[in-house]
Structure formats: structure tokens, C-alpha cells
Scaffold this motif. Structure first.
Motif, PDB file in Angstrom:
ATOM      1  N   HIS A  11      -7.934   3.805   4.115  1.00 17.84           N
ATOM      2  CA  HIS A  11      -7.747   2.454   4.628  1.00 17.84           C
ATOM      3  C   HIS A  11      -6.294   2.227   5.067  1.00 17.84           C
ATOM      4  O   HIS A  11      -6.038   1.539   6.061  1.00 17.84           O
ATOM      5  N   TYR A  56      -8.374  -6.694   8.865  1.00 13.73           N
ATOM      6  CA  TYR A  56      -8.978  -5.457   8.356  1.00 13.73           C
ATOM      7  C   TYR A  56      -8.948  -5.444   6.829  1.00 13.73           C
ATOM      8  O   TYR A  56      -9.927  -5.043   6.182  1.00 13.73           O
ATOM      9  N   LYS A  57      -7.805  -5.864   6.244  1.00 13.16           N
ATOM     10  CA  LYS A  57      -7.672  -5.869   4.781  1.00 13.16           C
ATOM     11  C   LYS A  57      -8.782  -6.687   4.129  1.00 13.16           C
ATOM     12  O   LYS A  57      -9.394  -6.260   3.140  1.00 13.16           O
ATOM     13  N   VAL A 112     -12.682  -5.355   5.742  1.00 12.15           N
ATOM     14  CA  VAL A 112     -13.135  -3.964   5.591  1.00 12.15           C
ATOM     15  C   VAL A 112     -12.714  -3.373   4.249  1.00 12.15           C
ATOM     16  O   VAL A 112     -13.537  -2.957   3.447  1.00 12.15           O
ATOM     17  N   GLY A 113     -11.416  -3.305   3.987  1.00 14.92           N
ATOM     18  CA  GLY A 113     -10.949  -2.719   2.732  1.00 14.92           C
ATOM     19  C   GLY A 113      -9.450  -2.550   2.708  1.00 14.92           C
ATOM     20  O   GLY A 113      -8.802  -2.528   3.758  1.00 14.92           O
ATOM     21  N   ASN A 114      -8.904  -2.399   1.488  1.00 15.42           N
ATOM     22  CA  ASN A 114      -7.449  -2.319   1.353  1.00 15.42           C
ATOM     23  C   ASN A 114      -7.006  -1.361   0.265  1.00 15.42           C
ATOM     24  O   ASN A 114      -5.857  -1.384  -0.156  1.00 15.42           O
ATOM     25  N   ILE A 137      -5.869   3.896   8.462  1.00 10.81           N
ATOM     26  CA  ILE A 137      -6.569   3.134   9.498  1.00 10.81           C
ATOM     27  C   ILE A 137      -5.785   1.871   9.850  1.00 10.81           C
ATOM     28  O   ILE A 137      -5.661   1.502  11.021  1.00 10.81           O
ATOM     29  N   GLN A 138      -5.212   1.206   8.846  1.00 12.35           N
ATOM     30  CA  GLN A 138      -4.425  -0.004   9.094  1.00 12.35           C
ATOM     31  C   GLN A 138      -3.192   0.298   9.948  1.00 12.35           C
ATOM     32  O   GLN A 138      -2.852  -0.459  10.869  1.00 12.35           O
ATOM     33  N   ASN A 193       0.820  -1.214   0.000  1.00 11.29           N
ATOM     34  CA  ASN A 193       0.000   0.000   0.000  1.00 11.29           C
ATOM     35  C   ASN A 193       0.850   1.259   0.000  1.00 11.29           C
ATOM     36  O   ASN A 193       0.575   2.228  -0.726  1.00 11.29           O
TER      37      ASN A 193
END
Length: 479
Positions: A445, A434-435, A438-440, A448-449, A310
Motif C-alpha cells: 500500500h 486511497y488511505k 483502499v488501505g494504509n 502504491i500510494q 508509513n
């Protein structure tokens, strides 16, 4: 002020300097990665390689011997001061006139100009080097930290401005020289309070320092080859563009180790050297140093492994995606390397630098065939895997050396390292969950991670390692 309080105060200032430097370098690389081609990072990496190699011979291990022997004789210090300056100018000439020979190996015409500018690093640095050593010896880490903050700010600013002015790879080199020149001036101003050189030069009177330095140089030579074998092979075998990718990946993944571990070692060594004859106390201090390193390093490395895909494209822009798999490999190498880092405090405190020489010799014997064979067949990723495997074997050999010096310690070591590694694994699992759940994608995102991982690790650390009261006590000690 007691040694303990000096150490805590030193840790505070050195940490401030390191965090500032880390942020500054992150900003510099993020900006320059969008202005410079990967091959230009490769050229600067080769230049840095040459500087680091010749630096081995330059100070002859005086930094370690001055602290170990608690040297304060003006005549001896003056001899070492002039020895460094003379050597600095000799190395300037060696690089300046030897640059065309290196171009033949790397096959890059631009390298000659880069190296000839870089050559001025030596006379600049060696005019202030002994003062930096003496400030460390006297635990004046605040002075060193403030100097580093000022100088790194100036150097980074110069590099960015010159990159915008299309100086290309030379921007990074001139930025480095600007940092070192200003640092030399400030260190001379601060250091004269501790030592003013007199016109005195007799090498026979620093015989003990020179003998101490023989093994130090041998160890440093092998350490250099061990550390830079990948850069040497990639530059000649795969070209400077692949070296550029590799360099950035190494900077990202090894950066936590390269910045945090030296802070702890820099502060711990002068303290440990003062009770060099008390082996049980040295072993206890070593384990505390390693414990602190693992709590600082492991969450950063595990977090980087989870977030590299990311962060790198977003921060460094398009074109740097090949660094992601390299970062994943380097994370584990960083973990093994951090386990080896505190060994130098134990070795130099007991006056046994030859053990580091043997460790590096053993590592090199394993590393060279692994790196060359895997690099020939699997390219830059193969080289990274070869470095990873040799780092693991070096860690095992490091544990054997510690047992020779300090006796049995593995039970305590396992207890110290199990917690931070377990906490980091739980943190990584939280990020992974979380990935998938929820989202990545997207900046939100990613942020938040990062926050989620930090909170998980902090919660476990406060629950099972440090209490809020411990943190309050530490804050009181620092202030």
C-alpha cells in the motif's frame, strides 16, 4: 557553448549528482539508524554544528566574491589560497583545544573525542576549496558532479563499515573526513588546469574581496544562528537523544530543499552574475528560478507529509516514531524556506550582500524568543513550531527585499507558485482517498500510494505546465 546550454548541461550533471547523493544518504541513514542510538546522531549533529560555525570565518566569502568579480588574477587567487590554508590550520587548533569547553554545555563526555576528530575537516577542505569555486565560476559542473559522486560513495562506504565495526558516532565523522579528503585530492588535480598557485601573499591586494566578505560573514553568522538555533537549544535544554530525533526529522523533511535548491542556485548564480546590470533580466531570471524550485519541491514535501507515518517506521525501524510529528511540522518550514532560497542569486548578482545580513538579523530577532519560550513549555515539538513561525515571517521579509531590488513582482510570483501548490494539494488528496478507501498498512500500500501521488502530479504538470514536446526539446538540449 552558450551560457544557456552551459546552464542546461550543468543542471543535468548537478541533478545526476544530487539524485545519486540523495539515494546514497537515504541508504546510509536507513542502515545507520538501525546500528546507532539516537543520542549518537545527536553527538554528530553537535560536531557538524561546530564545523559549520567555524566555516563561516574560514573562506571569508571568497566563493561569492570570486564569482561576482569574475576574478582571474593569479596573484589575488594565490593570496586567497594561502589565506584559506592558514585559516584551516588555525581552526583545527581552535576546535582541538576548545572541545572540553563545549562538553561543559552539552554535558557529554564522548563529545570531546568526536570534535577532535572533526577538527581535521578544515585543513583537508581548504586545500581544495578554491578549485571548487573556480570550477563553478567556469560552469564546469560536470567535473564537480562526477567528483561528488565518487567521493560520497567512498565516504558512505567507510561510514557503514565502521558502524558495523562498532565505531559508533565516530563512524559518521570519519566517513565525512574520507569524503572530503578524496574530494580535495581530485579537486587539486582538476583545478590546476584553471589555476596554479604561486608563492604570493599580500592581503592588501585582495582588499575588495575582504570588504565584500565582511557583510558576507555577518550574513553567514546570523544565518548560522537562524539555521542552528534549534540544535543549540535542544542539545543543551533537552539532551542529545531528543536532538537525535530532531536531527533525523529535519534531514528527512528538509532534505528535498537542502539538495534541490542549491543545485538550481549553484547553476543560476554564475549565469545571473554575468548580466548583473540588467535588473529586468535579473528579475525575470529570479522568477524562473523560483518557478522551477516550486515545481520540484512542493510535490516532494506534500507527499512526505502524507506518507511520513508509513515510511519512517518501515525504513528506520522501531524507536524512531517520535520523528513523525516533527516531519509534519518541517514540511511547511521547507516550503517557506524554498521560497526564500533564490534571494541569494539576486542579492549577490547585484552586489548587495548586506540585504541578506538584514534579513537574517530580522529573522533572528523573531526566532530566538519564539524557539526558547515554546521549547521550554512544549519540548522539541514546541521548538519546531517556533522555527516554523519564524520561517513564515522570514519569507514575508524576503519578498519585501526582492521588491526593493527588482520592483513589483508579486502578481507573477503568485501565478508561478499557485499551480505547483494546487497540483500538490490534489496529489495529497488522492493519496488520502486511497488511505481511507483502499488501505494504509503494509509495504504494498505504501508503494502504491507513492506511485499514485507521482502519477497525479505528473498528469497535472503535463496538462497545465509542460507538454511532451517541451520535454522532448529539453532532452535535445541536454544531449
Amino acid at each position: 557553448m552558450s551560457n544557456k546550454n552551459k546552464a542546461i548541461n550543468g543542471a543535468k550533471w548537478t541533478s545526476i549528482s544530487t539524485v545519486f547523493g540523495a539515494v546514497l544518504q537515504f541508504v546510509q541513514v536507513a542502515i545507520l539508524a538501525r546500528l546507532l542510538h539516537p543520542s549518537e546522531f545527536g553527538l554528530v549533529s553537535i560536531s557538524t554544528l561546530v564545523i559549520n560555525f567555524l566555516s563561516i570565518f574560514a573562506h571569508f566569502g571568497f566563493a561569492n566574491s570570486i564569482i561576482h568579480k569574475q576574478e582571474s588574477d593569479v596573484k589575488n587567487l594565490s593570496t586567497m589560497y594561502f589565506f584559506n590554508i592558514i585559516t584551516g590550520f588555525i581552526l583545527l587548533l581552535v576546535i582541538y583545544f576548545g572541545a572540553p569547553l563545549l562538553m561543559l554545555y552539552y554535558k557529554e563526555q564522548q563529545l570531546v573525542g568526536i570534535l577532535r576528530i572533526s577538527a581535521f575537516y578544515f585543513p583537508i577542505v581548504f586545500f581544495g576549496q578554491i578549485y571548487n569555486i573556480l570550477l563553478e565560476k567556469e560552469l564546469k559542473f560536470k567535473w564537480i558532479a562526477v567528483t561528488d559522486i565518487i567521493c560520497s560513495t567512498v565516504g558512505t562506504t567507510v561510514a557503514i563499515i565502521l558502524a558495523y565495526q562498532n565505531f559508533q558516532a565516530k563512524a559518521l565523522v570519519i566517513g565525512l573526513l574520507s569524503t572530503q579528503f578524496l574530494k580535495m585530492v581530485i579537486l587539486n588535480f582538476l583545478g590546476r588546469k584553471l589555476f596554479s598557485p604561486i608563492f604570493y601573499f599580500k592581503l592588501k591586494e585582495i582588499k575588495d574581496h575582504l570588504i565584500f566578505g565582511v557583510y558576507n560573514i555577518g550574513d553567514s553568522l546570523l544565518s548560522f544562528v537562524n539555521t542552528n538555533l534549534d540544535t543549540i537549544i535542544i542539545g543543551g535544554l533537552l539532551g542529545v537523544q531528543q536532538l537525535g530525533y530532531y536531527t533525523i526529522a529535519a534531514q528527512i523533511a528538509i532534505y528535498p530543499v537542502a539538495r534541490i535548491c542549491p543545485i538550481i542556485v549553484q547553476i543560476a548564480y554564475p549565469i545571473m552574475a554575468k548580466f548583473k546590470d540588467n535588473i529586468p533580466q535579473l528579475k525575470s531570471a529570479y522568477l524562473k528560478v523560483l518557478d522551477l524550485m516550486m515545481y520540484c519541491i512542493s510535490p516532494l514535501l506534500f507527499g512526505l507529509f502524507m506518507l511520513a507515518g508509513n515510511v519512517i517506521p518501515y525504513i528506520y525501524g522501531a524507536g524512531w516514531e517520535p520523528t513523525v510529528p516533527l516531519v509534519h511540522i518541517f514540511v511547511f518550514m521547507g516550503l517557506f524556506t524554498s521560497m526564500v532560497y533564490p534571494l541569494s542569486t539576486l542579492v549577490y548578482s547585484t552586489g548587495k550582500p548586506k540585504l541578506l545580513f538584514y534579513l537574517n538579523l530580522f529573522t533572528l530577532i523573531i526566532k530566538f524568543p519564539l524557539v526558547y519560550i515554546l521549547g521550554t513549555h512544549y519540548g522539541v515539538n514546541g521548538i519546531a513550531y517556533g522555527i516554523l513561525a519564524s520561517s513564515f515571517f522570514a519569507m514575508l521579509a524576503n519578498f519585501y527585499i526582492i521588491k526593493i531590488i527588482a520592483g513589483s513582482f508579486m502578481d507573477d510570483l503568485i501565478k508561478n507558485t499557485a499551480k505547483p501548490i494546487f497540483f500538490s494539494v490534489v496529489m495529497a488528496a488522492g493519496i488520502l482517498a486511497y488511505k481511507y478507501l483502499v488501505g494504509n498498512t503494509g509495504v504494498l500500500h505504501m508503494i502504491i500510494q507513492i506511485a499514485l501521488g507521482g502519477l497525479i502530479y505528473l498528469a497535472f504538470t503535463l496538462k497545465y505546465k509542460f507538454s511532451f514536446q517541451d520535454l522532448k526539446n529539453l532532452k535535445t538540449a541536454i544531449s
